[in-house]
Design a protein around this motif. Structure first.
Motif, PDB file in Angstrom:
ATOM      1  N   TYR A   1      95.797 -67.531 -36.745  1.00 46.84           N
ATOM      2  CA  TYR A   1      94.998 -66.392 -37.210  1.00 46.84           C
ATOM      3  C   TYR A   1      95.092 -66.233 -38.724  1.00 46.84           C
ATOM      4  O   TYR A   1      94.079 -65.992 -39.399  1.00 46.84           O
ATOM      5  N   LEU A   2      96.307 -66.383 -39.286  1.00 52.12           N
ATOM      6  CA  LEU A   2      96.447 -66.258 -40.735  1.00 52.12           C
ATOM      7  C   LEU A   2      95.721 -67.390 -41.453  1.00 52.12           C
ATOM      8  O   LEU A   2      95.135 -67.183 -42.519  1.00 52.12           O
ATOM      9  N   GLN A   3      95.749 -68.586 -40.889  1.00 49.87           N
ATOM     10  CA  GLN A   3      95.005 -69.689 -41.489  1.00 49.87           C
ATOM     11  C   GLN A   3      93.499 -69.436 -41.454  1.00 49.87           C
ATOM     12  O   GLN A   3      92.780 -69.736 -42.420  1.00 49.87           O
ATOM     13  N   LEU A   4      93.015 -68.862 -40.354  1.00 44.91           N
ATOM     14  CA  LEU A   4      91.595 -68.505 -40.275  1.00 44.91           C
ATOM     15  C   LEU A   4      91.251 -67.433 -41.296  1.00 44.91           C
ATOM     16  O   LEU A   4      90.199 -67.482 -41.948  1.00 44.91           O
ATOM     17  N   LYS A   5      92.147 -66.475 -41.465  1.00 43.70           N
ATOM     18  CA  LYS A   5      91.922 -65.395 -42.420  1.00 43.70           C
ATOM     19  C   LYS A   5      91.830 -65.929 -43.850  1.00 43.70           C
ATOM     20  O   LYS A   5      90.959 -65.522 -44.629  1.00 43.70           O
ATOM     21  N   ILE A   6      92.727 -66.849 -44.199  1.00 46.86           N
ATOM     22  CA  ILE A   6      92.708 -67.446 -45.529  1.00 46.86           C
ATOM     23  C   ILE A   6      91.453 -68.290 -45.720  1.00 46.86           C
ATOM     24  O   ILE A   6      90.811 -68.264 -46.775  1.00 46.86           O
ATOM     25  N   GLU A   7      91.095 -69.048 -44.695  1.00 48.57           N
ATOM     26  CA  GLU A   7      89.905 -69.894 -44.781  1.00 48.57           C
ATOM     27  C   GLU A   7      88.638 -69.066 -44.950  1.00 48.57           C
ATOM     28  O   GLU A   7      87.732 -69.428 -45.710  1.00 48.57           O
ATOM     29  N   LEU A   8      88.555 -67.942 -44.260  1.00 52.50           N
ATOM     30  CA  LEU A   8      87.396 -67.062 -44.412  1.00 52.50           C
ATOM     31  C   LEU A   8      87.322 -66.508 -45.827  1.00 52.50           C
ATOM     32  O   LEU A   8      86.248 -66.465 -46.440  1.00 52.50           O
ATOM     33  N   TRP A   9      88.458 -66.093 -46.363  1.00 53.99           N
ATOM     34  CA  TRP A   9      88.462 -65.488 -47.706  1.00 53.99           C
ATOM     35  C   TRP A   9      88.064 -66.494 -48.776  1.00 53.99           C
ATOM     36  O   TRP A   9      87.296 -66.184 -49.681  1.00 53.99           O
ATOM     37  N   THR A  10      88.575 -67.734 -48.678  1.00 52.08           N
ATOM     38  CA  THR A  10      88.240 -68.742 -49.681  1.00 52.08           C
ATOM     39  C   THR A  10      86.777 -69.145 -49.613  1.00 52.08           C
ATOM     40  O   THR A  10      86.242 -69.699 -50.577  1.00 52.08           O
ATOM     41  N   ASN A  11      86.111 -68.874 -48.492  1.00 49.67           N
ATOM     42  CA  ASN A  11      84.686 -69.180 -48.357  1.00 49.67           C
ATOM     43  C   ASN A  11      83.824 -67.928 -48.408  1.00 49.67           C
ATOM     44  O   ASN A  11      82.683 -67.935 -47.931  1.00 49.67           O
ATOM     45  N   ASP A  12      84.378 -66.840 -48.978  1.00 46.15           N
ATOM     46  CA  ASP A  12      83.632 -65.600 -49.189  1.00 46.15           C
ATOM     47  C   ASP A  12      83.089 -65.020 -47.887  1.00 46.15           C
ATOM     48  O   ASP A  12      81.949 -64.568 -47.813  1.00 46.15           O
ATOM     49  N   LEU A  13      83.926 -65.048 -46.856  1.00 44.07           N
ATOM     50  CA  LEU A  13      83.549 -64.484 -45.568  1.00 44.07           C
ATOM     51  C   LEU A  13      84.628 -63.513 -45.110  1.00 44.07           C
ATOM     52  O   LEU A  13      85.768 -63.546 -45.584  1.00 44.07           O
TER      53      LEU A  13
ATOM     54  N   LEU B   1     105.131 -61.887 -38.813  1.00 45.30           N
ATOM     55  CA  LEU B   1     103.705 -62.177 -38.619  1.00 45.30           C
ATOM     56  C   LEU B   1     102.903 -60.902 -38.449  1.00 45.30           C
ATOM     57  O   LEU B   1     101.779 -60.785 -38.948  1.00 45.30           O
ATOM     58  N   ALA B   2     103.461 -59.928 -37.739  1.00 48.31           N
ATOM     59  CA  ALA B   2     102.761 -58.657 -37.541  1.00 48.31           C
ATOM     60  C   ALA B   2     102.528 -57.949 -38.872  1.00 48.31           C
ATOM     61  O   ALA B   2     101.480 -57.345 -39.089  1.00 48.31           O
ATOM     62  N   CYS B   3     103.502 -58.046 -39.771  1.00 47.52           N
ATOM     63  CA  CYS B   3     103.343 -57.414 -41.087  1.00 47.52           C
ATOM     64  C   CYS B   3     102.324 -58.171 -41.937  1.00 47.52           C
ATOM     65  O   CYS B   3     101.475 -57.569 -42.596  1.00 47.52           O
ATOM     66  N   LEU B   4     102.404 -59.502 -41.923  1.00 45.45           N
ATOM     67  CA  LEU B   4     101.507 -60.298 -42.746  1.00 45.45           C
ATOM     68  C   LEU B   4     100.064 -60.209 -42.268  1.00 45.45           C
ATOM     69  O   LEU B   4      99.124 -60.296 -43.068  1.00 45.45           O
ATOM     70  N   SER B   5      99.849 -60.042 -40.980  1.00 45.53           N
ATOM     71  CA  SER B   5      98.486 -59.979 -40.450  1.00 45.53           C
ATOM     72  C   SER B   5      97.745 -58.724 -40.889  1.00 45.53           C
ATOM     73  O   SER B   5      96.520 -58.679 -40.800  1.00 45.53           O
ATOM     74  N   LEU B   6      98.463 -57.706 -41.364  1.00 42.27           N
ATOM     75  CA  LEU B   6      97.826 -56.476 -41.825  1.00 42.27           C
ATOM     76  C   LEU B   6      97.392 -56.559 -43.275  1.00 42.27           C
ATOM     77  O   LEU B   6      96.692 -55.663 -43.752  1.00 42.27           O
TER      78      LEU B   6
ATOM     79  N   HIS C   1      95.641 -58.248 -46.839  1.00 41.23           N
ATOM     80  CA  HIS C   1      94.445 -58.971 -47.237  1.00 41.23           C
ATOM     81  C   HIS C   1      94.777 -60.447 -47.403  1.00 41.23           C
ATOM     82  O   HIS C   1      95.921 -60.822 -47.681  1.00 41.23           O
ATOM     83  N   ALA C   2      93.785 -61.305 -47.246  1.00 39.02           N
ATOM     84  CA  ALA C   2      94.022 -62.748 -47.302  1.00 39.02           C
ATOM     85  C   ALA C   2      94.571 -63.181 -48.653  1.00 39.02           C
ATOM     86  O   ALA C   2      95.420 -64.078 -48.726  1.00 39.02           O
ATOM     87  N   ARG C   3      94.097 -62.561 -49.744  1.00 38.95           N
ATOM     88  CA  ARG C   3      94.614 -62.962 -51.061  1.00 38.95           C
ATOM     89  C   ARG C   3      96.095 -62.635 -51.200  1.00 38.95           C
ATOM     90  O   ARG C   3      96.830 -63.350 -51.897  1.00 38.95           O
ATOM     91  N   ASP C   4      96.558 -61.556 -50.528  1.00 41.12           N
ATOM     92  CA  ASP C   4      97.985 -61.231 -50.565  1.00 41.12           C
ATOM     93  C   ASP C   4      98.792 -62.200 -49.701  1.00 41.12           C
ATOM     94  O   ASP C   4      99.934 -62.543 -50.045  1.00 41.12           O
ATOM     95  N   VAL C   5      98.190 -62.645 -48.591  1.00 47.83           N
ATOM     96  CA  VAL C   5      98.875 -63.637 -47.742  1.00 47.83           C
ATOM     97  C   VAL C   5      99.093 -64.932 -48.520  1.00 47.83           C
ATOM     98  O   VAL C   5     100.149 -65.566 -48.420  1.00 47.83           O
ATOM     99  N   VAL C   6      98.093 -65.316 -49.311  1.00 45.95           N
ATOM    100  CA  VAL C   6      98.227 -66.529 -50.129  1.00 45.95           C
ATOM    101  C   VAL C   6      99.365 -66.371 -51.130  1.00 45.95           C
ATOM    102  O   VAL C   6     100.134 -67.320 -51.378  1.00 45.95           O
ATOM    103  N   LYS C   7      99.498 -65.184 -51.726  1.00 41.24           N
ATOM    104  CA  LYS C   7     100.589 -64.953 -52.671  1.00 41.24           C
ATOM    105  C   LYS C   7     101.944 -64.992 -51.975  1.00 41.24           C
ATOM    106  O   LYS C   7     102.896 -65.621 -52.459  1.00 41.24           O
ATOM    107  N   TYR C   8     102.068 -64.312 -50.825  1.00 46.65           N
ATOM    108  CA  TYR C   8     103.353 -64.260 -50.125  1.00 46.65           C
ATOM    109  C   TYR C   8     103.733 -65.607 -49.519  1.00 46.65           C
ATOM    110  O   TYR C   8     104.903 -65.819 -49.160  1.00 46.65           O
TER     111      TYR C   8
END
Length: 550
Positions: A61-73, A31-36, A38-45
């Protein structure tokens, strides 16, 4: 043959050992590695294996990060707001924009007369100056945002200490910046730029450079009929750009100098000289887009890299063969045998500037580049998301330099990346901020929905054209598909677009007419902001501003 098989065997062993190493990582370290990332890379991994998918899906936190990216935030600066509270605010933020749930702020009206001018800055703040020419008073209003914990702020300044002429003003409230350009009273051939602070009531900005002076050559002073003046100014991060109009030699011809300066250091970053007037806008702190104001065949949209070591003035007679040019894209071709009268009116690209108090903020890549132009007095607007432009820039930068200057044809990029809207007689004004475009319709008798705002959301979460209601579909179709407006100028192939967007309808913003007149009174202008919009009404001898925000 044996050596090749041994190599492949060794590679498989190394690959197997690396897989085992990742499989043995504890969930906390993974989780520490994935949190560093970008959200688009988290979606790929997330698609690597079931374990990685479960680890990502169970982390808030990762779900929030992905949700922000998909909504251009983007996630804002770190604050005391927890992940769950930020996720709840994000859900409310999406729902209110999608359902057009706006709150009204009718007290948001600075005392500006009809001779005043309203400008919307890159951070969404409103600059209200009066009078229209050589303003002496300034009111800056920073819009509120309950969802992002931002309060409405106002600054009132007076330019009593300035006694120059041809004054021009631009602001960025997020950076506490006020840029003033004027002609000094004792130097009519000069233009001086000041970098001031709003919080300090117009004093020198604590991080700003000393005033910058641009002047005509001494050999021309007093010999020409035209003085040096500023046509337009714009702020983006630490950069401020302006277009200087100056005489060329002893003739009536004019030259146009486009300059980008670092307002903190006072250093010239990028400068170009043109024979004709150009309009420009920042895409980000590293790139600037420009296009000629008068149409030339073929008309192109050019993107330049301004972060270079080459910052001296270069004369560009035809806007080509520039070493900083990274991409040149052809604009939609106009039909007809005779040369049409095409005039580019406005080129904008606005996105929210980061503030220390915001919980989340707009992704700069989600902003819309909009170009308003007229073909034989018929208005159109071209809309292109910046993330699509960045894709084209990356493709161009991957090419050798000798192939990079070739114009990209409209058929190669326009249908996929942009959309053309014919404004015609149905739209009074149009404005974009971030990933959203607002259309201010004209009042039509017998259509009660004609007084409602039409909002187009071009966020990357959209995968097709969708409508929030039948009313939204009908209002947009009356604009988008009125063939009588565009068939004389553009082909169906040019007007075709595959760009997805979501259409919703805002509140009814029409005002009843006075003295028993029929119909309704519509706003003369709409100003889009990060979390809403402001409408400008010209009523008799007063200026009224109504703000709607989520």
């Amino acid at each position: 043959m044996r050596s090749a098989s041994r190599v492949w065997s060794r590679l498989r062993q190394l690959s197997k050992s690396q897989e085992d190493a990742f499989d043995n990582l504890p969930n906390e370290l993974l989780l520490a590695c994935l949190s560093l990332l970008h959200a688009r890379d988290v979606v790929k991994y997330r698609q690597v294996c079931r374990r990685w998918r479960d680890v990502i899906d169970l982390d808030a936190y990762l779900q929030l990060k992905i949700e922000l990216w998909t909504n251009d935030l983007l996630d804002g600066p770190y604050s005391d707001v927890g992940v769950e509270d930020r996720a709840r605010l994000l859900h409310d933020y999406k729902a209110r924009w999608k359902n057009a749930q706006f709150l009204g702020d009718l007290d948001y009206r600075p005392g500006v007369g009809v001779s005043g001018q309203i400008q919307c800055s890159v951070d969404g703040s409103l600059s209200c100056t009066r009078p229209f020419r050589n303003p002496t008073h300034l009111v800056v209003c920073s819009p509120p945002s309950a969802l992002r914990s931002l309060e409405k702020r106002m600054w009132t300044l007076s330019f009593d200490g300035f006694d120059g002429a041809n004054r021009m003003i631009t602001t960025d409230a997020a950076q506490d910046l006020l840029v003033v350009a004027e002609t000094p009273p004792d130097r009519q051939w000069d233009v001086r730029f000041y970098f001031l602070s709003l919080e300090r009531s117009g004093q020198q900005h604590p991080n700003g450079a000393p005033p910058i002076t641009r002047q005509l050559p001494r050999s021309m002073q007093g010999e020409v009929r035209y003085a040096l003046f500023v046509f337009y100014m714009m702020i983006c991060g630490h950069h401020v750009a302006w277009c200087l109009v100056r005489p060329h030699g002893m003739t009536d011809h004019l030259r146009f100098d486009l300059e980008v300066w670092n307002w903190r250091t006072g250093r010239l970053v990028w400068a170009r000289e043109f024979d004709s007037l150009v309009i420009f806008t920042f895409l980000d702190p590293s790139h600037i887009a420009l296009v000629g104001k008068a149409y030339q065949a073929p008309k192109t949209l050019q993107i330049h890299n301004i972060v270079t070591t080459d910052n001296h003035m270069i004369h560009i007679p035809t806007m080509t063969a520039d070493p900083t040019l990274v991409c040149s894209m052809q604009l939609p071709p106009v039909l007809g045998l005779r040369p049409p009268s095409v005039f580019c009116d406005k080129l904008t690209c606005k996105t929210h500037t980061s503030t220390m108090d915001s919980i989340f903020e707009s992704d700069p890549a989600s902003a819309l580049l909009t170009l308003r132009f007229h073909v034989d007095a018929t208005p159109f607007i071209l809309v292109v998301p910046v993330w699509e432009l960045r894709r084209e820039v990356k493709k161009a930068q991957a090419l050798p330099a000798y192939r990079r200057r070739r114009d990209l044809l409209w058929s190669d990029w326009g249908t996929r990346c942009g959309i053309i809207l014919p404004l015609g007689d149905h739209v009074h004004d149009v404005e974009a901020f971030g990933p959203r475009l607002a259309l201010l319709p004209k009042w039509r008798e017998g259509n009660p929905d004609s007084g409602r705002i039409v909002l187009l959301d071009f966020s990357r979460s959209n995968d097709q054209v969708q409508y929030a209601s039948p009313v939204a579909a009908e209002l947009l179709r009356s604009i988008r598909f009125e063939r009588s407006i565009w068939t004389s100028y553009f082909s169906e192939e040019t007007m075709r677009s595959t760009l997805p967007y979501f259409v919703t309808v805002g509140p009814d913003v029409s005002l009843p007419r006075e003295d028993g007149e029929q119909g309704a009174r519509m706003a003369s202008r709409i100003l889009m902001q990060p979390d809403g919009f402001t409408l400008e009404y010209r009523l008799n001898s007063t200026l009224r501003l109504d703000t709607y925000y989520i």
